[in-house]
Design a protein around this motif. Structure first.
Motif, PDB file in Angstrom:
ATOM      1  N   ASP A   1       0.798  -1.224   0.000  1.00 40.09           N
ATOM      2  CA  ASP A   1       0.000   0.000   0.000  1.00 40.09           C
ATOM      3  C   ASP A   1       0.831   1.274   0.000  1.00 40.09           C
ATOM      4  O   ASP A   1       0.276   2.362  -0.136  1.00 40.09           O
ATOM      5  CB  ASP A   1      -0.925   0.002   1.228  1.00 40.09           C
ATOM      6  N   ILE A   2       2.149   1.164   0.147  1.00 37.71           N
ATOM      7  CA  ILE A   2       2.964   2.380   0.205  1.00 37.71           C
ATOM      8  C   ILE A   2       4.002   2.406  -0.910  1.00 37.71           C
ATOM      9  O   ILE A   2       4.557   1.379  -1.290  1.00 37.71           O
ATOM     10  CB  ILE A   2       3.627   2.566   1.586  1.00 37.71           C
ATOM     11  N   TYR A   3       4.245   3.581  -1.407  1.00 41.91           N
ATOM     12  CA  TYR A   3       5.202   3.828  -2.485  1.00 41.91           C
ATOM     13  C   TYR A   3       5.300   5.334  -2.682  1.00 41.91           C
ATOM     14  O   TYR A   3       4.416   6.054  -2.206  1.00 41.91           O
ATOM     15  CB  TYR A   3       4.762   3.137  -3.782  1.00 41.91           C
ATOM     16  N   PRO A   4       6.303   5.815  -3.342  1.00 39.23           N
ATOM     17  CA  PRO A   4       7.486   5.170  -3.915  1.00 39.23           C
ATOM     18  C   PRO A   4       8.555   4.908  -2.848  1.00 39.23           C
ATOM     19  O   PRO A   4       8.441   5.378  -1.716  1.00 39.23           O
ATOM     20  CB  PRO A   4       7.985   6.208  -4.932  1.00 39.23           C
ATOM     21  N   TRP A   5       9.564   4.182  -3.253  1.00 44.46           N
ATOM     22  CA  TRP A   5      10.593   3.687  -2.347  1.00 44.46           C
ATOM     23  C   TRP A   5      11.974   4.204  -2.716  1.00 44.46           C
ATOM     24  O   TRP A   5      12.283   4.382  -3.901  1.00 44.46           O
ATOM     25  CB  TRP A   5      10.653   2.162  -2.415  1.00 44.46           C
ATOM     26  N   LEU A   6      12.803   4.359  -1.704  1.00 48.98           N
ATOM     27  CA  LEU A   6      14.245   4.480  -1.876  1.00 48.98           C
ATOM     28  C   LEU A   6      14.789   3.071  -1.660  1.00 48.98           C
ATOM     29  O   LEU A   6      14.559   2.477  -0.596  1.00 48.98           O
ATOM     30  CB  LEU A   6      14.851   5.438  -0.849  1.00 48.98           C
ATOM     31  N   ILE A   7      15.457   2.535  -2.673  1.00 48.98           N
ATOM     32  CA  ILE A   7      15.940   1.153  -2.587  1.00 48.98           C
ATOM     33  C   ILE A   7      17.417   1.085  -2.982  1.00 48.98           C
ATOM     34  O   ILE A   7      17.970   2.012  -3.568  1.00 48.98           O
ATOM     35  CB  ILE A   7      15.109   0.194  -3.472  1.00 48.98           C
ATOM     36  N   ASN A   8      18.004  -0.042  -2.688  1.00 51.32           N
ATOM     37  CA  ASN A   8      19.361  -0.377  -3.116  1.00 51.32           C
ATOM     38  C   ASN A   8      20.381   0.709  -2.784  1.00 51.32           C
ATOM     39  O   ASN A   8      21.216   1.066  -3.601  1.00 51.32           O
ATOM     40  CB  ASN A   8      19.391  -0.731  -4.605  1.00 51.32           C
ATOM     41  N   VAL A   9      20.301   1.225  -1.554  1.00 48.00           N
ATOM     42  CA  VAL A   9      21.333   2.146  -1.082  1.00 48.00           C
ATOM     43  C   VAL A   9      22.565   1.290  -0.792  1.00 48.00           C
ATOM     44  O   VAL A   9      22.519   0.396   0.050  1.00 48.00           O
ATOM     45  CB  VAL A   9      20.882   2.904   0.187  1.00 48.00           C
ATOM     46  N   TYR A  10      23.636   1.566  -1.508  1.00 49.14           N
ATOM     47  CA  TYR A  10      24.810   0.705  -1.415  1.00 49.14           C
ATOM     48  C   TYR A  10      26.075   1.533  -1.596  1.00 49.14           C
ATOM     49  O   TYR A  10      26.119   2.425  -2.455  1.00 49.14           O
ATOM     50  CB  TYR A  10      24.750  -0.374  -2.511  1.00 49.14           C
ATOM     51  N   VAL A  11      27.096   1.217  -0.798  1.00 47.55           N
ATOM     52  CA  VAL A  11      28.425   1.816  -0.955  1.00 47.55           C
ATOM     53  C   VAL A  11      29.424   0.678  -1.109  1.00 47.55           C
ATOM     54  O   VAL A  11      29.446  -0.263  -0.306  1.00 47.55           O
ATOM     55  CB  VAL A  11      28.790   2.704   0.252  1.00 47.55           C
ATOM     56  N   ASP A  12      30.235   0.759  -2.159  1.00 44.31           N
ATOM     57  CA  ASP A  12      31.269  -0.242  -2.408  1.00 44.31           C
ATOM     58  C   ASP A  12      32.180  -0.336  -1.181  1.00 44.31           C
ATOM     59  O   ASP A  12      32.510   0.672  -0.561  1.00 44.31           O
ATOM     60  CB  ASP A  12      32.084   0.165  -3.640  1.00 44.31           C
ATOM     61  N   GLU A  13      32.577  -1.564  -0.848  1.00 44.55           N
ATOM     62  CA  GLU A  13      33.367  -1.791   0.361  1.00 44.55           C
ATOM     63  C   GLU A  13      34.602  -0.908   0.442  1.00 44.55           C
ATOM     64  O   GLU A  13      34.948  -0.411   1.510  1.00 44.55           O
ATOM     65  CB  GLU A  13      33.756  -3.264   0.459  1.00 44.55           C
ATOM     66  N   LYS A  14      35.285  -0.688  -0.664  1.00 42.38           N
ATOM     67  CA  LYS A  14      36.535   0.083  -0.589  1.00 42.38           C
ATOM     68  C   LYS A  14      36.298   1.571  -0.348  1.00 42.38           C
ATOM     69  O   LYS A  14      37.231   2.302  -0.033  1.00 42.38           O
ATOM     70  CB  LYS A  14      37.405  -0.158  -1.817  1.00 42.38           C
ATOM     71  N   TYR A  15      35.036   2.024  -0.452  1.00 43.36           N
ATOM     72  CA  TYR A  15      34.719   3.430  -0.210  1.00 43.36           C
ATOM     73  C   TYR A  15      33.959   3.651   1.093  1.00 43.36           C
ATOM     74  O   TYR A  15      33.598   4.787   1.416  1.00 43.36           O
ATOM     75  CB  TYR A  15      33.923   4.004  -1.376  1.00 43.36           C
ATOM     76  N   ARG A  16      33.717   2.593   1.838  1.00 47.60           N
ATOM     77  CA  ARG A  16      32.997   2.758   3.101  1.00 47.60           C
ATOM     78  C   ARG A  16      33.859   3.522   4.098  1.00 47.60           C
ATOM     79  O   ARG A  16      35.076   3.378   4.127  1.00 47.60           O
ATOM     80  CB  ARG A  16      32.574   1.395   3.648  1.00 47.60           C
ATOM     81  N   GLY A  17      33.197   4.359   4.899  1.00 50.40           N
ATOM     82  CA  GLY A  17      33.907   5.178   5.863  1.00 50.40           C
ATOM     83  C   GLY A  17      34.496   6.445   5.262  1.00 50.40           C
ATOM     84  O   GLY A  17      35.270   7.149   5.911  1.00 50.40           O
ATOM     85  N   LYS A  18      34.118   6.753   4.015  1.00 51.51           N
ATOM     86  CA  LYS A  18      34.664   7.928   3.326  1.00 51.51           C
ATOM     87  C   LYS A  18      33.569   8.924   2.941  1.00 51.51           C
ATOM     88  O   LYS A  18      33.698   9.650   1.970  1.00 51.51           O
ATOM     89  CB  LYS A  18      35.452   7.479   2.096  1.00 51.51           C
ATOM     90  N   ASN A  19      32.475   8.917   3.688  1.00 49.79           N
ATOM     91  CA  ASN A  19      31.357   9.864   3.504  1.00 49.79           C
ATOM     92  C   ASN A  19      30.586   9.696   2.201  1.00 49.79           C
ATOM     93  O   ASN A  19      29.853  10.595   1.801  1.00 49.79           O
ATOM     94  CB  ASN A  19      31.827  11.317   3.647  1.00 49.79           C
ATOM     95  N   VAL A  20      30.725   8.563   1.535  1.00 49.52           N
ATOM     96  CA  VAL A  20      29.975   8.342   0.303  1.00 49.52           C
ATOM     97  C   VAL A  20      28.485   8.249   0.606  1.00 49.52           C
ATOM     98  O   VAL A  20      27.667   8.874  -0.074  1.00 49.52           O
ATOM     99  CB  VAL A  20      30.470   7.081  -0.445  1.00 49.52           C
ATOM    100  N   CYS A  21      28.119   7.504   1.634  1.00 56.15           N
ATOM    101  CA  CYS A  21      26.698   7.383   1.996  1.00 56.15           C
ATOM    102  C   CYS A  21      26.128   8.758   2.319  1.00 56.15           C
ATOM    103  O   CYS A  21      25.044   9.110   1.861  1.00 56.15           O
ATOM    104  CB  CYS A  21      26.520   6.436   3.169  1.00 56.15           C
ATOM    105  N   ARG A  22      26.845   9.545   3.095  1.00 59.80           N
ATOM    106  CA  ARG A  22      26.375  10.888   3.454  1.00 59.80           C
ATOM    107  C   ARG A  22      26.130  11.730   2.201  1.00 59.80           C
ATOM    108  O   ARG A  22      25.099  12.373   2.056  1.00 59.80           O
ATOM    109  CB  ARG A  22      27.394  11.579   4.360  1.00 59.80           C
TER     110      ARG A  22
END
Length: 156
Positions: A78-99
């Motif tokens: 019953d709910i939409y739209p969605w934010l999906i597949n939020v992903y950061v490559d392992e070698k870039y984790r901890g480098k503010n890519v998600c932010r």
């Protein structure tokens, strides 16, 4: 770092996000690489959903997210739209890519004429930093994570 809306599947960026998604959810859900690739090919839209956004560092894909009309949360059709597949490559984790990715969600959703977005996740305390509001716990019926958290973002 720049965030782009991906509109073409004939490039190495697209191949990399196919690899990420296959290894992340394709194998888990019993999907072939071809199924995952086909799904992603049809998410490269400019004027309608689904849409795919990719973070690039020196022209190399570092992370991604998508807007879609559905996610695999079968208990809440019953709910939409969605934010999906939020992903950061392992070698870039901890480098503010998600932010940096998350800081573009509202602006890109506005361009897509969305008024709200939903997501569900195991994470506690992550999406709240970017204005997402906790809605409720939801049943996923997944063996590894039967209950997850549903969030909503009002697009401003």
């Amino acid at each position: 770092m720049k965030i782009i809306r991906l509109e073409d599947h004939n490039n190495l960026i697209f191949e990399k996000i196919c690899e990420w998604n296959y290894n992340w959810w394709g194998i888990r859900d019993g999907k072939s690489y071809e199924e995952v690739r086909c799904n992603l090919e049809h998410s490269l839209n400019k004027d309608r959903l689904p849409q795919t956004y990719v973070a690039l560092i020196d022209e190399e894909p570092a992370g991604m997210y998508q807007f879609a009309m559905f996610d695999d949360l079968d208990t809440r059709p019953d709910i939409y739209p969605w934010l999906i597949n939020v992903y950061v490559d392992e070698k870039y984790r901890g480098k503010n890519v998600c932010r940096k990715l998350m800081n573009t969600v509202n602006e890109n959703a506005k361009k897509a004429n969305l008024q709200e977005l939903y997501l569900y996740t195991k994470h506690v305390g992550l999406y709240e930093k970017f204005g997402w509001k906790f809605v409720e716990e939801v049943k996923t019926f997944k063996k590894d994570s039967p209950i997850e958290r549903l969030y909503r973002l009002e697009i401003k």
